[in-house]
Motif scaffolding. Structure first.
Motif: not given
Length: 226
Positions: A111-112, A114-115, A120, A123, A146-147, A173, A175
């Motif tokens: 999902w990083s 989609h940062w 995002y 997630h 992810a968040l 978060n 990456t």
């Protein structure tokens, strides 16, 4: 040996968890006017790539400075959960037989990528059963690209409560975990560092998360005929 940066940059206007303080980075002093460069940083403790201390969810639990430093560095195991999909549940089946006491577990959702976008927020997330398995397995540090380890937004945060309640550290978060996955597939040794700022009583802090990759293959000696 090589080092991989697993951190997002700290920038003005960067994404934050809904309701958290917005981030501003601006010059406070400059070489032209003051002889030195100094930045003024305005940000929340949960900004960017960060760790949550148990204190994040309960005033009675340990703060950042009350945790052993071993929580923030050590051997890592990456768990590939990229197939969970948007708002997908990452259950105990992803971790069974793959984790052991004392390792830092890195959960790759993909999902990083989609940062910085609205996607995002959608997630994948861990389930309470997965969190309970990790604690029972002796894991005390869990990271995710992810968040949050819980859904966003969330009225309840059961995964945080299970992990933090066991005095575990959560990193969010992250990456570039694809590079860690590729290294793990070759059998390389992986160690991760997630050291936060030393904030007394802190609920969390940004980190410069890095993975240290050591190739486990033994070089073949070259024999020179004379």
């Amino acid at each position: 040996m090589r080092i991989i940066d697993l951190s997002v940059p700290i920038l003005t206007g960067m994404p934050v968890y809904p309701g958290d303080p917005e981030v501003t980075v601006r010059p406070a002093l400059t070489v032209a006017l003051d002889g030195v460069n100094v930045l003024h940083l305005a940000l929340g403790s949960q900004t960017g790539t960060h760790v949550d201390a148990p204190r994040h969810i309960d005033d009675s639990l340990p703060a950042l400075d009350e945790l052993p430093l071993e929580r923030f560095a050590g051997p890592a195991v990456l768990v590939d959960a990229r197939d969970a999909g948007a708002r997908g549940a990452i259950g105990p089946e992803y971790f069974t037989g793959k984790v052991r006491p004392g390792v830092i577990v890195l959960v790759e959702t993909g999902w990083s990528q989609h940062w910085g976008t609205v996607e995002y927020l959608a997630h994948p997330h861990l389930t309470p059963a997965a969190a309970e398995l990790l604690i029972a397995a002796g894991v005390r540090t869990v990271g995710i690209d992810a968040l949050s380890v819980d859904p966003t937004p969330a009225l309840e945060i059961p995964v945080h409560r299970i992990l933090c309640g066991a005095q575990a550290v959560i990193a969010e978060n992250l990456t570039d975990l694809a590079q860690v996955r590729a290294a793990q597939q070759t059998g390389a040794r992986i160690e991760v560092s997630l050291f936060p700022l030393r904030i007394p009583g802190g609920d969390g802090a940004p980190v410069r998360a890095v993975a240290r990759i050591e190739d486990s293959r033994i070089p073949t000696e070259t024999v020179i005929d004379t």
